[in-house]
Design an enzyme around this catalytic site. Structure first.
Site, mmCIF file in Angstrom:
data_model
loop_
_atom_site.group_PDB
_atom_site.id
_atom_site.type_symbol
_atom_site.label_atom_id
_atom_site.label_comp_id
_atom_site.label_asym_id
_atom_site.label_seq_id
_atom_site.Cartn_x
_atom_site.Cartn_y
_atom_site.Cartn_z
ATOM 1 N N ASP A 1 -4.160 20.459 39.542
ATOM 2 C CA ASP A 1 -4.766 19.422 38.701
ATOM 3 C C ASP A 1 -6.251 19.703 38.629
ATOM 4 O O ASP A 1 -6.768 20.547 39.371
ATOM 5 C CB ASP A 1 -4.494 18.015 39.273
ATOM 6 N N ILE A 2 -6.935 18.972 37.762
ATOM 7 C CA ILE A 2 -8.369 19.228 37.605
ATOM 8 C C ILE A 2 -9.170 18.685 38.795
ATOM 9 O O ILE A 2 -10.262 19.144 39.093
ATOM 10 C CB ILE A 2 -8.886 18.664 36.263
ATOM 11 N N ILE B 1 7.439 5.557 30.390
ATOM 12 C CA ILE B 1 8.109 5.834 31.670
ATOM 13 C C ILE B 1 7.666 4.802 32.711
ATOM 14 O O ILE B 1 6.468 4.622 32.944
ATOM 15 C CB ILE B 1 7.770 7.254 32.185
ATOM 16 N N TYR C 1 -3.430 11.233 19.989
ATOM 17 C CA TYR C 1 -2.404 11.693 20.937
ATOM 18 C C TYR C 1 -1.143 12.119 20.171
ATOM 19 O O TYR C 1 -0.589 13.200 20.405
ATOM 20 C CB TYR C 1 -2.100 10.540 21.894
ATOM 21 N N ASP D 1 -8.374 23.600 35.602
ATOM 22 C CA ASP D 1 -8.670 22.911 34.357
ATOM 23 C C ASP D 1 -7.717 23.508 33.322
ATOM 24 O O ASP D 1 -7.801 24.705 33.009
ATOM 25 C CB ASP D 1 -10.135 23.161 33.958
ATOM 26 N N LYS E 1 0.671 15.802 19.820
ATOM 27 C CA LYS E 1 2.066 16.046 20.194
ATOM 28 C C LYS E 1 2.829 16.643 19.016
ATOM 29 O O LYS E 1 3.670 17.533 19.188
ATOM 30 C CB LYS E 1 2.728 14.749 20.681
ATOM 31 N N GLY F 1 -0.626 13.428 38.218
ATOM 32 C CA GLY F 1 -0.371 12.296 37.321
ATOM 33 C C GLY F 1 0.957 11.603 37.585
ATOM 34 O O GLY F 1 1.697 11.968 38.505
ATOM 35 N N GLN F 2 1.239 10.619 36.742
ATOM 36 C CA GLN F 2 2.424 9.764 36.943
ATOM 37 C C GLN F 2 3.719 10.580 36.991
ATOM 38 O O GLN F 2 4.493 10.473 37.936
ATOM 39 C CB GLN F 2 2.507 8.727 35.820
HETATM 40 C C1 AKB Z 1 1.686 6.370 26.082
HETATM 41 O O1 AKB Z 1 1.907 5.148 26.075
HETATM 42 O O2 AKB Z 1 0.700 6.893 25.556
HETATM 43 C C2 AKB Z 1 2.707 7.279 26.744
HETATM 44 C C3 AKB Z 1 3.702 7.801 25.761
HETATM 45 C C4 AKB Z 1 4.683 6.891 25.134
HETATM 46 O O3 AKB Z 1 3.727 8.970 25.502
HETATM 47 N N1 AKB Z 1 3.370 6.577 27.797
#
Ligand code: AKB
Length: 317
Positions: free
Chosen positions: A35-36, A173, A143, A53, A147, A12-13
């Site tokens: 990675d997967i 980022i 998301y 995974d 977190k 990933g990035q």
């Molecule tokens: C997103 O935009 O979902 C991510 C983040 C801010 O965690 N880049």
């Protein structure tokens, strides 16, 4: 003895740049990328690589034993925009993978963990300007919920099982090597690609949407700084606020136009606007600066110059 590192989500990035940097510092054979899928041919070819995974405890454990790993960077996650499309999938991946790794640390199979949190832990009821380290957290995206729950688990495993887990709340980022996928802050990368290749960008956020952002080199530096800090200096074991700069799409477009005067931008906000509206405009990261001496190097002008230079060269070659 050099510690062996496993990076989960290495294609990933952020994972890909962390892998490259750690390989330079510790030697290629000491950093296992996984990675997967083999999503990043250059990275896969550059050193040890395993298909994992992140939801599978068995696969992670097998790889750790096979390579004698003692530190894990868990970078696999579904980001904010994709998470809203696939809420159950985001919950499953983001929370199961973290508990897998924390449990391996609890059982002393590994000794150290890095897990990224995000500004997405905050929500519409959080103070928007200079958001404090400790404040109201009522995230409205899946998301963000994953977190926030992840931060609670990290602190819990540290307090109750003495797990050495370290975490930072990444802002958006910005980078040029590997494309991001499925985030709300991705516009700040798309814009450079479109500016160079098409001279125009239609932004999915409004012109005045200010969000906290950071250049990749700073993000990698922060990640290594917190991982290399003395354990007693890492006083926060949920996750640290981390900040560099904040800007709006309009401010970024103006900065790009200083170098590409023909560049134009339009605004067609979509579902990601609601996500961006729920996040802070700027972040107070005093704790990271005090505890492990964090400081950023790149401002908006430096980021813009570097992005246009690197992507411009890529376009020519
Ligand atoms: C997103 O935009 O979902 C991510 C983040 C801010 O965690 N880049």
């Amino acid at each position: 003895m050099i510690s062996k590192i496993l990076i989960i989500g290495a294609c990933g990035q952020i994972g890909s740049e962390l892998t490259n940097r750690l390989r330079l510092e510790l030697g290629t054979e000491n950093v296992i990328a996984s990675d997967i899928r083999e999503n990043n041919p250059e990275l896969v070819a550059s050193g040890p690589f395993e298909i994992i995974d992140a939801k599978s405890l068995k696969q992670i454990k097998h790889c750790i034993k096979k390579h004698n790993v003692d530190t894990v960077y868990l970078m696999a996650a579904l980001l904010s925009a994709t998470g809203e499309k696939f809420p159950q999938k985001a919950w499953n991946l983001n929370t199961t993978s973290l508990l897998n790794v924390l449990n391996l640390a609890k059982d002393k199979v590994i000794s150290k963990v890095f897990w990224p949190s995000s500004i997405a832990v905050f929500g519409p009821t959080t103070p928007k300007i200079n958001t404090p380290q400790r404040t109201i957290m009522e995230p409205t995206t899946v998301y963000g919920i994953t977190k926030q729950v992840g931060e609670r688990w990290c602190e819990y495993y540290h307090n109750n099982y003495d797990v050495d887990v370290r975490s930072i709340r990444y802002p958006g980022i910005i980078s040029w090597k590997t494309l991001p996928g499925g985030g709300t802050t991705d516009y700040a990368i798309d814009i450079f690609h479109k500016a160079i290749n098409e001279g125009h960008y239609d932004c999915f956020l409004t012109e005045y949407t200010a969000l906290p952002m950071m250049f990749m080199d700073d993000a990698v530096k922060a990640t290594l700084d917190i991982m290399n800090a003395n354990p007693e200096d890492v006083k926060i074991r949920s996750s640290y606020n981390l900040s560099a700069i904040s800007f709006t799409p309009k401010q970024l477009a103006t900065q790009i136009a200083k170098q590409l005067p023909e560049f134009t931008i339009s605004y067609t906000p979509d579902f990601r606007q609601k996500i961006a509206n729920s996040w802070p405009n700027s972040i107070d990261d005093t704790a990271a600066r005090q505890d492990w001496y964090w400081e950023h190097d790149y401002d908006l002008e430096a980021i813009t110059n570097e992005m246009l230079l690197q992507l411009g060269e890529k376009a020519i070659s």
